[in-house]
Design an enzyme around this catalytic site. Structure first.
Site, PDB file in Angstrom:
ATOM      1  N   GLY A  16     -56.727 -30.457 -86.659  1.00 40.98           N
ATOM      2  CA  GLY A  16     -57.374 -31.536 -85.906  1.00 40.98           C
ATOM      3  C   GLY A  16     -58.265 -32.468 -86.710  1.00 40.98           C
ATOM      4  O   GLY A  16     -59.233 -33.001 -86.171  1.00 40.98           O
ATOM      5  N   ARG A  95     -44.768 -30.437 -81.389  1.00 47.09           N
ATOM      6  CA  ARG A  95     -43.666 -30.218 -80.441  1.00 47.09           C
ATOM      7  C   ARG A  95     -42.936 -31.535 -80.227  1.00 47.09           C
ATOM      8  O   ARG A  95     -43.575 -32.587 -80.122  1.00 47.09           O
ATOM      9  CB  ARG A  95     -44.183 -29.742 -79.073  1.00 47.09           C
ATOM     10  CG  ARG A  95     -44.963 -28.456 -79.089  1.00 47.09           C
ATOM     11  CD  ARG A  95     -44.171 -27.255 -79.505  1.00 47.09           C
ATOM     12  NE  ARG A  95     -42.998 -27.004 -78.679  1.00 47.09           N
ATOM     13  CZ  ARG A  95     -42.044 -26.134 -79.003  1.00 47.09           C
ATOM     14  NH1 ARG A  95     -42.106 -25.466 -80.141  1.00 47.09           N
ATOM     15  NH2 ARG A  95     -41.024 -25.940 -78.200  1.00 47.09           N
ATOM     16  N   ASN A 111     -48.678 -42.004 -81.911  1.00 51.98           N
ATOM     17  CA  ASN A 111     -48.565 -40.907 -82.873  1.00 51.98           C
ATOM     18  C   ASN A 111     -48.997 -41.396 -84.244  1.00 51.98           C
ATOM     19  O   ASN A 111     -48.891 -42.576 -84.558  1.00 51.98           O
ATOM     20  CB  ASN A 111     -47.110 -40.423 -82.939  1.00 51.98           C
ATOM     21  CG  ASN A 111     -46.930 -39.249 -83.882  1.00 51.98           C
ATOM     22  OD1 ASN A 111     -47.752 -38.322 -83.909  1.00 51.98           O
ATOM     23  ND2 ASN A 111     -45.874 -39.272 -84.686  1.00 51.98           N
ATOM     24  N   HIS A 113     -48.053 -40.660 -88.238  1.00 52.54           N
ATOM     25  CA  HIS A 113     -47.011 -40.019 -89.050  1.00 52.54           C
ATOM     26  C   HIS A 113     -47.357 -40.220 -90.527  1.00 52.54           C
ATOM     27  O   HIS A 113     -47.690 -41.335 -90.935  1.00 52.54           O
ATOM     28  CB  HIS A 113     -45.649 -40.637 -88.723  1.00 52.54           C
ATOM     29  CG  HIS A 113     -44.541 -40.017 -89.505  1.00 52.54           C
ATOM     30  ND1 HIS A 113     -43.996 -38.789 -89.181  1.00 52.54           N
ATOM     31  CD2 HIS A 113     -43.895 -40.435 -90.618  1.00 52.54           C
ATOM     32  CE1 HIS A 113     -43.057 -38.490 -90.064  1.00 52.54           C
ATOM     33  NE2 HIS A 113     -42.967 -39.462 -90.938  1.00 52.54           N
ATOM     34  N   THR A 145     -41.374 -43.407 -78.853  1.00 52.30           N
ATOM     35  CA  THR A 145     -40.193 -43.615 -78.014  1.00 52.30           C
ATOM     36  C   THR A 145     -39.315 -42.369 -78.181  1.00 52.30           C
ATOM     37  O   THR A 145     -39.613 -41.519 -79.029  1.00 52.30           O
ATOM     38  CB  THR A 145     -39.413 -44.867 -78.469  1.00 52.30           C
ATOM     39  OG1 THR A 145     -38.935 -44.633 -79.791  1.00 52.30           O
ATOM     40  CG2 THR A 145     -40.274 -46.126 -78.447  1.00 52.30           C
ATOM     41  N   ASP A 149     -39.972 -40.667 -84.492  1.00 49.13           N
ATOM     42  CA  ASP A 149     -40.709 -41.454 -85.496  1.00 49.13           C
ATOM     43  C   ASP A 149     -40.165 -42.875 -85.624  1.00 49.13           C
ATOM     44  O   ASP A 149     -40.308 -43.512 -86.674  1.00 49.13           O
ATOM     45  CB  ASP A 149     -40.693 -40.744 -86.872  1.00 49.13           C
ATOM     46  CG  ASP A 149     -41.347 -39.375 -86.816  1.00 49.13           C
ATOM     47  OD1 ASP A 149     -42.303 -39.197 -86.042  1.00 49.13           O
ATOM     48  OD2 ASP A 149     -40.877 -38.458 -87.531  1.00 49.13           O
ATOM     49  N   GLN A 177     -56.611 -41.779 -95.636  1.00 52.68           N
ATOM     50  CA  GLN A 177     -56.295 -43.067 -94.991  1.00 52.68           C
ATOM     51  C   GLN A 177     -55.916 -42.879 -93.519  1.00 52.68           C
ATOM     52  O   GLN A 177     -56.174 -43.758 -92.699  1.00 52.68           O
ATOM     53  CB  GLN A 177     -55.179 -43.793 -95.751  1.00 52.68           C
ATOM     54  CG  GLN A 177     -55.556 -44.121 -97.187  1.00 52.68           C
ATOM     55  CD  GLN A 177     -56.920 -44.781 -97.290  1.00 52.68           C
ATOM     56  OE1 GLN A 177     -57.212 -45.758 -96.587  1.00 52.68           O
ATOM     57  NE2 GLN A 177     -57.778 -44.253 -98.158  1.00 52.68           N
TER      58      GLN A 177
HETATM   59  C1  GRF Z   1     -51.278 -35.272 -90.196  1.00 49.45           C
HETATM   60  O1  GRF Z   1     -50.845 -35.401 -91.526  1.00 49.45           O
HETATM   61  C2  GRF Z   1     -50.501 -36.163 -89.295  1.00 49.45           C
HETATM   62  O2  GRF Z   1     -50.087 -37.357 -89.887  1.00 49.45           O
HETATM   63  C3  GRF Z   1     -49.302 -35.327 -88.945  1.00 49.45           C
HETATM   64  O3  GRF Z   1     -49.796 -34.008 -88.860  1.00 49.45           O
HETATM   65  C4  GRF Z   1     -50.974 -33.889 -89.641  1.00 49.45           C
HETATM   66  C5  GRF Z   1     -52.050 -33.418 -88.709  1.00 49.45           C
HETATM   67  O4  GRF Z   1     -53.251 -33.125 -89.374  1.00 49.45           O
HETATM   68  N1  GRF Z   1     -48.659 -35.805 -87.753  1.00 49.45           N
HETATM   69  P1  GRF Z   1     -54.559 -32.870 -88.549  1.00 49.45           P
HETATM   70  O5  GRF Z   1     -54.277 -31.730 -87.569  1.00 49.45           O
HETATM   71  O6  GRF Z   1     -54.915 -34.133 -87.831  1.00 49.45           O
HETATM   72  O7  GRF Z   1     -55.596 -32.495 -89.559  1.00 49.45           O
END
Ligand code: GRF
Length: 218
Positions: A16, A95, A111, A113, A145, A149, A177
């Site tokens: 998190g 998930r 989201n 990514h 969507t 991704d 970042q």
């Molecule tokens: C992050 O790298 C995010 O981009 C990806 O999963 C990771 C989650 O990290 N979807 P965190 O749980 O927010 O530290």
């Protein structure tokens, strides 16, 4: 809570750190969004502790307790609606969501990514970026969507890939970042500046930051 602040539910599965970045942003009364609930599909996710420490309501919905993806997503949907959230942020939520769920939350499901989409969709993005030899890598915040991704891109941050990088060093540079980018992108949405046209997000009122990134440098 400012009465017009966007109400956000955050879905997590793990540590998190992106949730923390959003919590920190929302702690500023001038920020236009508030987190109303954090939902995890994993009971021991550290992100739940972060939410509690910030005084945010938490809920665990274990996917293993449901017979199908549809049933799990229906439980998620019900919990999010009960929280009063307008928008759902996925932050390390591991998930896949069903097309029914993504359709129900279209334009309101976000989201983050860890790659510069549309490059490196899916998992193991940092390792794949290293193998491909790209010189710039980064992260993307996008609307979700049914296309994995593949939804409209709201914001991106780029970092250099440096000599000697391994998966961990590159992931750490990108993650730093991510923590800047997610609050920035959510703000754009909360300010009502995002319009989607033919699968492309148009953002109102953006100025050129002047930032140019060359790697290797000139
Ligand atoms: C992050 O790298 C995010 O981009 C990806 O999963 C990771 C989650 O990290 N979807 P965190 O749980 O927010 O530290």
């Amino acid at each position: 809570m400012a009465h017009d602040a966007l109400k956000v539910a955050v879905l997590i599965s793990g540590r998190g750190s992106n949730l923390q970045a959003l919590l920190d942003a929302c702690a500023d009364p001038a920020y236009p969004a508030r987190i109303v609930r954090v939902i995890s599909n994993v009971a021991g996710a550290f992100g739940l502790e972060r939410a509690r420490a910030a005084g945010v309501e938490t809920q665990v919905i274990r996917h293993k307790e449901y017979d199908s993806r549809e049933a799990f997503d229906a439980a998620l949907d019900q919990a999010i609606r009960a929280s009063g959230a307008d928008v759902v942020c996925l932050a390390g939520f591991m998930r896949l969501l069903t097309p029914g769920f993504t359709a129900a939350w279209q334009g309101r499901l976000v989201n983050i990514h860890p790659s510069l989409l549309p490059s490196f969709k899916g998992l193991h993005t940092h390792q794949r970026a290293l193998e491909a030899g790209v010189k710039l890598h980064g992260c993307t915040v996008h609307l979700v969507t049914p296309d994995l991704d593949g939804g409209p891109i709201l914001a991106q941050a780029a970092v250099p890939v440096l000599p000697g990088d391994d998966e961990d060093s590159l992931a750490a540079r990108v993650l730093e970042q991510e923590h800047r980018l997610y609050p920035l992108a959510l703000r754009l949405l909360a300010e009502g500046r995002v319009r989607v046209e033919n699968g492309v997000a148009r953002i109102a009122g953006l100025a050129d930051s002047g930032v140019r990134l060359l790697n290797p440098g000139p």
